[in-house]
Design an enzyme around this catalytic site. Sequence first.
Site, PDB file in Angstrom:
ATOM      1  CB  SER A  41      44.667  38.231  44.098  1.00 38.70           C
ATOM      2  OG  SER A  41      44.436  38.986  42.926  1.00 38.70           O
ATOM      3  CB  THR A  42      43.377  34.405  48.207  1.00 39.50           C
ATOM      4  OG1 THR A  42      42.157  33.819  47.725  1.00 39.50           O
ATOM      5  CG2 THR A  42      43.064  35.742  48.873  1.00 39.50           C
TER       6      THR A  42
END
Length: 584
Positions: free
Chosen positions: A389-390
Site C-alpha cells: 500500500s505504500t
Amino acid sequence: MLQQFLVMSLISSILTLLIILIVRAISIMYFKTRLNHKVWLLVVLSSFLPLIPINNLLQVKIPDIFSFDMISHSSKSINHNLSNGSTHLTKDLALNIQHHEMPFILIILLVVWFIGLIFFSFKFISAIKQIVFIKDLSIKSPILDNQLKKCINDLNIKEKSIAIIHVDEVENPMVFWLGKYYIVLPTNIKDMMKEEEVDYIISHELIHIKNKDLWSNYIFTIFTSILWFNPALHLSKKLFNIDCEISCDNQVLIRLSQSNHIRYGKAILKCWAIQKQSVNNFVAKYLLGTQSNLKSRIVNISKFKSTRNRKLKFLPYVVLSILILLQGFMVSAHSDKNEYTDAIKYTNLKELGSHFSGFKGSFVLYDNQKKEYFLYNEKESRKRYTPDSTYKLYLALIGFDRNVMSLNNTEQKWNGKINVFKEWNQNQNLSSAMRYSVNWYFENINSSIKNKDLKNYISELQYGNENISGNKNYWNESSLKISAIEQVNLLMKMDNQQLKFDENYINAVKDSITLKKSNQYRYLGKTGTGIINGKETNGWFIGTIQKNGKTYYFATHLDGKNNASGKKAKSISEKILEEMELIQ
C-alpha cells in the site's frame, strides 16, 4: 526467478547463435576469412549471461508463467487499527494473497529435464567407456611413431605426451585424452594410404591437439547434456565441429605449398573412401566430435588462399563482441534488479538490532538538513520488496496528473459490491482511501491509465525495479519492488518538488497521509502489509517528520514468516523515532 532465467537463457543463446552466424557470413563474404571456430563457445557462455548482474539499458519483462496471484477475500484478511493519539485514525487493511505455485507442472518439468539429463549422461559415460575400449584394442606401430615425431617437429607442437595407435574397429581418425593424448587411425588408413597422405592426416589431428579442440568439445558436451532442451547449444556444437575441421584444414594448408593443396584434399577424400565400418563408434563421436560435412571441407581446400587482409583481421571480432554485449543488456535476468546498488554514505545504526527481533528488517532515515543517511542493516535496506500500500502515494499523484481525479473532487462511488472490510463499502475520497487503504479506489485509478503511460511514470520516478508486468495489483506481492533507501529517496524528492508533479497534487497527497499536525510539527506516514497464504510476511511504514523547521524522511521494512505487518513496522518506527526525539 528460475523460469525467468531459463527463458532468458534460451533467448540469449539463440540471439548469440544468430549474431555469430551473421558476423561469420559477413566475415567470409567481405573479409575472405573465417572466424575462429571457438567463437561458438560464446553460445555456451551466453546461456549463463542472464546470471551476470548487468545494469540494463533495455529491459525485457518475462511474466511468471508458472504461478499466479489470486486475491482472496477471506477471514484471513488483516484489519489493524493504527492510532497512537494521532489526529487521524488509520487502519492497516490488507487482503490475503494466495500464491498457487502449481507444483504439478513444476514436478513434471523437473522430471522431464531429469530424464533428459540421465539420457545424455548415459551417452557421455558410454562414450568414455567406448574410448577406453578403443584404447584397449589399439596396436602400436614404429612406423607411425616415426611419422608422428616428424609431424610434431614440423608443426612445432610443444605438447610431448602424445601417442599414436591404430585400431581395426574405428571408422575415422580421432583424438582423445586418457592421461595423455592419443591419435587413433583406422588400420585400413595405415595400410592403404601413402606415407605422405598419412602425414597429412596426422598433421590434421595434431592441430586439434595444438588448438585444444578436444577440451572445447568436452565443454560443449557437458553443457549440452545439462541444458539438453536448448536447441541453440546443439546447433552450435554441430557448427563448431564443422568449423573446427575446416580450421584445422586451413592450418595444415598454410604450411603446404599451393601444389600440395590438391594432394591434401585427395588424402581427405581417400581417407573417407576407405573407412572400414567394423564397429560403429557413434557414441565416441558424441564426445569427441565428428568429421562431418566433407563437401564443405573439400570446397574450402580448393579455394584456400593464405593471403589475408591483416589490417581488418580483428574487425569481425570487435563487431561480434559489441553485438553480444548489447544483447546482454536485453536478456539479463537481473533486469528485475532486486537490489538498490548506488553508493551512499551513511551512519550505521547497528544498535537498533533489538527492535527487529524475529524479523529481517531495516530502517532508513534521511536528514534533509545535513544531507545524511542513517541506516540499520544496509543489506536489507538495499534489498527490494513489493511496496504494497505504500505505492498508493504515487498512484494518487499519477491519478491527479492524468486527470483521473481533481483537487476539487477526489471522490469515487462505491459500486455496491461487498468487500471484506466494512470501511471499503462506501464512497471514498483520497483521504479516506489512504486512511483505510482501499484497494478498489486505487485499482480504479490504475485501470484508468494506459499501461504505456504507467510505465513512463514509473520510469521517470525510478520506482525500484520499475516492473509492472504482474497482475492488476502489481504493487501488492507481485512484480513491482522497491528498497527502503529508494522509499526514502522518493519521499525526499516528492517533498523537494523533484518529481515533476504539480505542487498542489503533492500537497493533497501529503495531507491524505498526515497523522499528526501542530505548530512547528507535522508527522506523515503510510503503512503497507503483504499477506501471503494467510501470513503477514511483508511490512512497511514510510513517512516524513517536519519538526522545528527541519525535515526527516524514514522507511522501516520487515520481512518475516508471519506478523511482519505495517502495524508492526509503524510501532518499531515510532519507538526508534522517539529514541531519536523526532516525534512527539
